[in-house]
Write a protein that holds these residues in place. Structure first.
Motif, PDB file in Angstrom:
ATOM      1  N   HIS A  62       9.476   2.233   1.523  1.00 43.10           N
ATOM      2  CA  HIS A  62      10.471   2.785   0.599  1.00 43.10           C
ATOM      3  C   HIS A  62       9.862   3.915  -0.215  1.00 43.10           C
ATOM      4  O   HIS A  62       8.668   3.893  -0.520  1.00 43.10           O
ATOM      5  CB  HIS A  62      10.985   1.711  -0.363  1.00 43.10           C
ATOM      6  N   LYS A  63      10.717   4.853  -0.598  1.00 50.15           N
ATOM      7  CA  LYS A  63      10.296   5.920  -1.501  1.00 50.15           C
ATOM      8  C   LYS A  63      10.147   5.321  -2.904  1.00 50.15           C
ATOM      9  O   LYS A  63      10.795   4.330  -3.239  1.00 50.15           O
ATOM     10  CB  LYS A  63      11.331   7.032  -1.495  1.00 50.15           C
TER      11      LYS A  63
ATOM     12  N   ASN B 177       5.031  13.604   0.250  1.00 47.60           N
ATOM     13  CA  ASN B 177       6.227  12.777   0.268  1.00 47.60           C
ATOM     14  C   ASN B 177       5.844  11.337   0.627  1.00 47.60           C
ATOM     15  O   ASN B 177       6.223  10.822   1.678  1.00 47.60           O
ATOM     16  CB  ASN B 177       7.229  13.344   1.291  1.00 47.60           C
ATOM     17  N   PRO B 178       5.082  10.670  -0.250  1.00 46.80           N
ATOM     18  CA  PRO B 178       4.600   9.333   0.076  1.00 46.80           C
ATOM     19  C   PRO B 178       5.708   8.284   0.048  1.00 46.80           C
ATOM     20  O   PRO B 178       6.743   8.466  -0.601  1.00 46.80           O
ATOM     21  CB  PRO B 178       3.571   9.048  -1.014  1.00 46.80           C
ATOM     22  N   GLU B 179       5.490   7.217   0.775  1.00 46.88           N
ATOM     23  CA  GLU B 179       6.352   6.046   0.716  1.00 46.88           C
ATOM     24  C   GLU B 179       5.441   4.848   0.481  1.00 46.88           C
ATOM     25  O   GLU B 179       4.223   4.935   0.645  1.00 46.88           O
ATOM     26  CB  GLU B 179       7.169   5.891   1.998  1.00 46.88           C
ATOM     27  N   TYR B 180       6.040   3.742   0.080  1.00 45.00           N
ATOM     28  CA  TYR B 180       5.255   2.549  -0.203  1.00 45.00           C
ATOM     29  C   TYR B 180       5.632   1.425   0.743  1.00 45.00           C
ATOM     30  O   TYR B 180       6.818   1.161   0.964  1.00 45.00           O
ATOM     31  CB  TYR B 180       5.440   2.118  -1.660  1.00 45.00           C
TER      32      TYR B 180
ATOM     33  N   GLY C 277       0.817  -1.209   0.000  1.00 45.37           N
ATOM     34  CA  GLY C 277       0.000   0.000   0.000  1.00 45.37           C
ATOM     35  C   GLY C 277       0.850   1.258   0.000  1.00 45.37           C
ATOM     36  O   GLY C 277       2.064   1.216   0.163  1.00 45.37           O
ATOM     37  N   LYS C 278       0.184   2.379  -0.197  1.00 50.09           N
ATOM     38  CA  LYS C 278       0.819   3.695  -0.216  1.00 50.09           C
ATOM     39  C   LYS C 278       0.651   4.343   1.152  1.00 50.09           C
ATOM     40  O   LYS C 278      -0.450   4.377   1.701  1.00 50.09           O
ATOM     41  CB  LYS C 278       0.154   4.556  -1.288  1.00 50.09           C
TER      42      LYS C 278
END
Length: 77
Positions: free
Chosen positions: A69-70, A54-57, A35-36
């Motif tokens: 992780h970016k 500034n999302p990461e997964y 997911g995000k």
């Protein structure tokens, strides 16, 4: 046929279930996108500073280990 793995620069290309790989301390890890993340959270005592800008997964290995992780750190498989 030779196929080059490309780093993810377009986060729209990342979706739940997408198979990806990333560099880890033990070499290259493989797994899938879970997911995000768009809000801060803690994963395995590591603070993830995710935000809408500034999302990461969240990714999970085949062994069930999870990490954040970016998008640029992930390669589509």
């Amino acid at each position: 046929m030779w196929e080059e793995k490309m780093a993810m620069t377009d986060e729209a290309a990342l979706r739940k279930g997408q198979k990806v790989s990333w560099k880890s301390h033990g070499g290259t890890a493989h797994g899938k996108v879970v997911g995000k993340l768009t809000a801060p959270r803690t994963i395995k005592s590591h603070k993830v500073a995710a935000s809408p800008d500034n999302p990461e997964y969240l990714v999970e290995t085949e062994e069930g280990k999870k990490a954040a992780h970016k998008p640029g750190a992930l390669s589509k498989e």
